[in-house]
Motif scaffolding. Structure first.
Motif, PDB file in Angstrom:
ATOM      1  N   PRO A   1       0.829  -1.206   0.000  1.00  0.00           N
ATOM      2  CA  PRO A   1       0.000   0.000   0.000  1.00  0.00           C
ATOM      3  C   PRO A   1       0.863   1.254   0.000  1.00  0.00           C
ATOM      4  CG  PRO A   1       0.138  -0.919   2.202  1.00  0.00           C
ATOM      5  CD  PRO A   1       0.898  -1.855   1.307  1.00  0.00           C
ATOM      6  N   PRO A   2       0.252   2.431  -0.214  1.00  0.00           N
ATOM      7  CA  PRO A   2       1.019   3.681  -0.168  1.00  0.00           C
ATOM      8  C   PRO A   2       1.710   3.803   1.185  1.00  0.00           C
ATOM      9  CG  PRO A   2      -1.212   4.093  -0.943  1.00  0.00           C
ATOM     10  CD  PRO A   2      -1.167   2.668  -0.502  1.00  0.00           C
ATOM     11  N   PRO A   3       2.900   4.385   1.216  1.00  0.00           N
ATOM     12  CA  PRO A   3       3.644   4.483   2.473  1.00  0.00           C
ATOM     13  C   PRO A   3       2.905   5.338   3.501  1.00  0.00           C
ATOM     14  CG  PRO A   3       4.773   5.664   0.688  1.00  0.00           C
ATOM     15  CD  PRO A   3       3.629   4.963   0.078  1.00  0.00           C
ATOM     16  N   ASP A   4       2.887   4.864   4.741  1.00  0.00           N
ATOM     17  CA  ASP A   4       2.249   5.612   5.828  1.00  0.00           C
ATOM     18  C   ASP A   4       3.309   5.988   6.864  1.00  0.00           C
ATOM     19  OD1 ASP A   4       0.759   2.574   7.292  1.00  0.00           O
ATOM     20  OD2 ASP A   4       2.843   3.257   7.127  1.00  0.00           O
ATOM     21  N   GLU A   5       2.855   6.588   7.964  1.00  0.00           N
ATOM     22  CA  GLU A   5       3.818   7.049   8.980  1.00  0.00           C
ATOM     23  C   GLU A   5       4.616   5.906   9.581  1.00  0.00           C
ATOM     24  OE1 GLU A   5       1.411  10.962  10.353  1.00  0.00           O
ATOM     25  OE2 GLU A   5       2.030   9.577  11.961  1.00  0.00           O
ATOM     26  N   ARG A   6       3.952   4.777   9.749  1.00  0.00           N
ATOM     27  CA  ARG A   6       4.624   3.629  10.349  1.00  0.00           C
ATOM     28  C   ARG A   6       5.784   3.169   9.455  1.00  0.00           C
ATOM     29  NH1 ARG A   6       3.504  -2.000  10.568  1.00  0.00           N
ATOM     30  NH2 ARG A   6       4.567  -2.924  12.367  1.00  0.00           N
ATOM     31  N   TYR A   7       5.539   3.164   8.131  1.00  0.00           N
ATOM     32  CA  TYR A   7       6.584   2.784   7.186  1.00  0.00           C
ATOM     33  C   TYR A   7       7.777   3.739   7.295  1.00  0.00           C
ATOM     34  CZ  TYR A   7       9.089   2.469   2.769  1.00  0.00           C
ATOM     35  OH  TYR A   7      10.085   2.374   1.822  1.00  0.00           O
ATOM     36  N   VAL A   8       7.480   5.034   7.301  1.00  0.00           N
ATOM     37  CA  VAL A   8       8.544   6.044   7.379  1.00  0.00           C
ATOM     38  C   VAL A   8       9.366   5.858   8.654  1.00  0.00           C
ATOM     39  CG1 VAL A   8       9.006   8.513   7.635  1.00  0.00           C
ATOM     40  CG2 VAL A   8       7.327   7.735   5.964  1.00  0.00           C
ATOM     41  N   GLU A   9       8.634   5.656   9.756  1.00  0.00           N
ATOM     42  CA  GLU A   9       9.282   5.440  11.052  1.00  0.00           C
ATOM     43  C   GLU A   9      10.215   4.242  11.033  1.00  0.00           C
ATOM     44  OE1 GLU A   9       6.051   6.411  14.204  1.00  0.00           O
ATOM     45  OE2 GLU A   9       6.918   4.422  14.651  1.00  0.00           O
ATOM     46  N   THR A  10       9.737   3.145  10.438  1.00  0.00           N
ATOM     47  CA  THR A  10      10.535   1.910  10.381  1.00  0.00           C
ATOM     48  C   THR A  10      11.814   2.147   9.583  1.00  0.00           C
ATOM     49  OG1 THR A  10       8.512   0.602  10.447  1.00  0.00           O
ATOM     50  CG2 THR A  10      10.521  -0.546   9.782  1.00  0.00           C
ATOM     51  N   VAL A  11      11.692   2.786   8.438  1.00  0.00           N
ATOM     52  CA  VAL A  11      12.868   3.039   7.604  1.00  0.00           C
ATOM     53  C   VAL A  11      13.891   3.885   8.354  1.00  0.00           C
ATOM     54  CG1 VAL A  11      13.712   4.145   5.496  1.00  0.00           C
ATOM     55  CG2 VAL A  11      11.583   2.851   5.439  1.00  0.00           C
ATOM     56  N   LEU A  12      13.406   4.973   8.970  1.00  0.00           N
ATOM     57  CA  LEU A  12      14.319   5.874   9.679  1.00  0.00           C
ATOM     58  C   LEU A  12      15.004   5.161  10.836  1.00  0.00           C
ATOM     59  CD1 LEU A  12      12.190   9.157   9.742  1.00  0.00           C
ATOM     60  CD2 LEU A  12      14.083   8.595   8.227  1.00  0.00           C
ATOM     61  N   LYS A  13      14.243   4.298  11.513  1.00  0.00           N
ATOM     62  CA  LYS A  13      14.787   3.584  12.672  1.00  0.00           C
ATOM     63  C   LYS A  13      15.824   2.548  12.237  1.00  0.00           C
ATOM     64  CE  LYS A  13      12.518   0.109  14.433  1.00  0.00           C
ATOM     65  NZ  LYS A  13      11.204  -0.458  14.819  1.00  0.00           N
ATOM     66  N   VAL A  14      15.471   1.746  11.228  1.00  0.00           N
ATOM     67  CA  VAL A  14      16.375   0.672  10.811  1.00  0.00           C
ATOM     68  C   VAL A  14      17.665   1.217  10.211  1.00  0.00           C
ATOM     69  CG1 VAL A  14      16.652  -1.255   9.202  1.00  0.00           C
ATOM     70  CG2 VAL A  14      14.521  -0.998  10.494  1.00  0.00           C
ATOM     71  N   LEU A  15      17.530   2.280   9.389  1.00  0.00           N
ATOM     72  CA  LEU A  15      18.708   2.826   8.724  1.00  0.00           C
ATOM     73  C   LEU A  15      19.409   3.886   9.557  1.00  0.00           C
ATOM     74  CD1 LEU A  15      17.474   3.119   5.018  1.00  0.00           C
ATOM     75  CD2 LEU A  15      18.680   1.242   6.126  1.00  0.00           C
ATOM     76  N   LYS A  16      18.817   4.223  10.694  1.00  0.00           N
ATOM     77  CA  LYS A  16      19.382   5.242  11.597  1.00  0.00           C
ATOM     78  C   LYS A  16      19.626   6.546  10.852  1.00  0.00           C
ATOM     79  CE  LYS A  16      21.711   3.151  15.555  1.00  0.00           C
ATOM     80  NZ  LYS A  16      23.000   2.554  15.878  1.00  0.00           N
ATOM     81  N   ILE A  17      18.567   7.042  10.198  1.00  0.00           N
ATOM     82  CA  ILE A  17      18.709   8.306   9.458  1.00  0.00           C
ATOM     83  C   ILE A  17      18.244   9.443  10.343  1.00  0.00           C
ATOM     84  CG2 ILE A  17      17.950   9.587   7.440  1.00  0.00           C
ATOM     85  CD1 ILE A  17      17.562   6.899   6.044  1.00  0.00           C
TER      86      ILE A  17
END
Lengths: 229, 222
Positions: B206-222
């Protein structure tokens, strides 16, 4: 019609430089038209030569090719620098993807403020020495061959040499922890077509200067306010 | 080992979505591993499976492939979606690279700050309607064929379909000036493998939501 490929771009490296490298490595002579004014650019646009209104554009084999990657893929395949089968092509694509990302950090460098330039220099060196160079060092160490893929000279080797030299321009001793890459650099630089391209008077472009930046901004009316990535 | 390609990425679209589209369009079943924690990511790096310490990663035919373009080119080549010769491949490459530039704007959109979102949306609309869609509208009009290149279904058709739907999610009426693209969209959506991919329960994300953004930032430590 000359039959030689003709490159349309600014008189400077930018996105066209990898194409100049690859054509030169393949021993292919080419012509260049340098964009200096808005009017030239508008004329190209109005003539319908730029599929997505952008340069690089390369006239080759009856096509007006745009999109750097498409152009490089075509040249690599045409001149047998793209491996012998799908799997070698996959390896070459992975390698050039990495060097492309690395050179991407350098692409916008000339357009940054003086302060951002210093920060970006550090980023470039950090990425090169901790992410990209180790990957290629390992590839060469693991197979012990002269070339990155398939024991044969390919686009991947040309692109990596280009990237190494560009990073060295930012930090001259950047290869000091990478003995394989040092040897690779010496080997690939002495391949006749590449040696010729590295000599003064070739079509290789110098490190971008203020004049180049000013020309790009003037012609495209863009890139006035670039931040580091 | 199942022999199916195995995708490692976040549980969302990002850079892996074009790969899911292409495999699905080719009728190829695949498995997925979703990155949810920093520890998972660090283990992948430690195990040496990520050539440049990045995902997407696709394990296919004994290779641990990274670099989205490399992966897509390999799949297209393997499943005959890359044209019949060098010149058709050149056209396909030009088209998919142009579309990728448009998709890049959509890719980064969820990560832009709230105050920049309206401006970015306007940019996406402007580029889609003034730079990218007109090109493909013209291509289809000029040759009058069903597919973009060589009168045959290819990677370019899959990529354009994905892009049209992604832009429409943001700008529903975006195809209103493009009758050829409207017909193209319908045609592609009705192709059996694509139709299946567009149904609920498919691997399409599905289209990216806040949870997706959060996961990416957390995993990649951005």
């Amino acid at each position: 019609m000359a039959g030689k490929p003709k490159l349309y771009y600014f008189d400077g490296r930018g996105k066209m430089e990898s194409i100049r490298w690859l054509l030169a490595a393949a021993g292919v002579e080419f012509e260049e038209e340098f964009l200096e004014t808005q009017e030239q650019y508008e004329k190209l646009l109005q003539g319908g030569s730029l599929m997505f209104q952008q340069v690089p554009m390369v006239e080759i084999d009856g096509m007006k090719m745009v999109q750097t990657r498409a152009i490089l893929n075509y040249i690599a395949a045409k001149y047998n620098l793209y491996g012998k089968d799908l799997k070698e092509r996959a390896l070459i694509d992975m390698c050039v993807g990495g060097t492309d990302d690395l050179m991407g950090f350098i692409l916008m460098f000339p357009f940054l403020s003086a302060e951002d330039k210093e920060k970006q220099r550090a980023v470039i060196v950090q990425k090169a020495t901790s992410r990209y160079f180790p990957a290629y060092e390992k590839v060469l160490k693991d197979h012990g061959q002269d070339f990155l893929v398939g024991n044969n000279f390919s686009w991947a080797d040309v692109h990596l040499l280009e990237a190494i030299l560009m990073v060295e321009e930012k930090k001259s001793d950047v290869l000091s922890g990478f003995p394989q890459l040092q040897a690779f650099k010496a080997r690939i630089s002495s391949i006749p077509t590449i040696k010729k391209f590295l000599e003064p008077g070739s079509q290789r472009k110098p490190v971008p200067d203020d004049k180049y930046v000013e020309t790009v901004r003037r012609v495209l009316r863009m890139y006035y306010d670039i931040k580091a990535n | 080992m199942s022999g199916k390609p195995r995708l490692t990425y976040f549980n969302g679209r990002g850079r892996m979505e074009p790969v899911r589209w292409l495999l699905a369009a080719a009728g190829v079943e695949f498995e997925e591993i979703f990155l949810e924690t920093r520890e998972q990511y660090e283990k992948l790096i430690k195990d040496g499976v990520l050539m440049f310490q990045q995902v997407p990663l696709v394990e296919i035919d004994g290779m641990k492939m990274v670099q989205t373009r490399a992966i897509l080119s390999y799949i297209a080549g393997k499943y005959n979606l890359y044209g019949k010769d060098l010149k058709e491949r050149a056209l396909i490459d030009m088209y998919v690279e142009g579309i990728a530039d448009l998709m890049q704007m959509i890719l980064v959109f969820p990560f832009s700050p709230p105050e920049a979102k309206e401006k970015n949306l306007d940019s996406i609309k402007e580029r889609a309607t003034n730079r990218y869609f007109p090109v493909f509208e013209k291509v289809l009009k000029q040759h009058g064929q069903d597919f973009l290149v060589g009168n045959k279904f290819s990677w370019a058709d899959v990529q354009l379909t994905e892009a049209i739907l992604a832009v429409e999610e943001k700008i529903p009426a975006v195809l209103s000036g493009f009758p050829q693209l409207q017909a193209f969209k319908v045609r592609m959506s009705n192709m059996p493998t694509i139709k299946k991919f567009l149904q609920p329960g498919s691997p399409r994300k599905p289209p990216p939501d806040e949870r997706y953004v959060e996961t990416v930032l957390k995993v990649l430590k951005i």
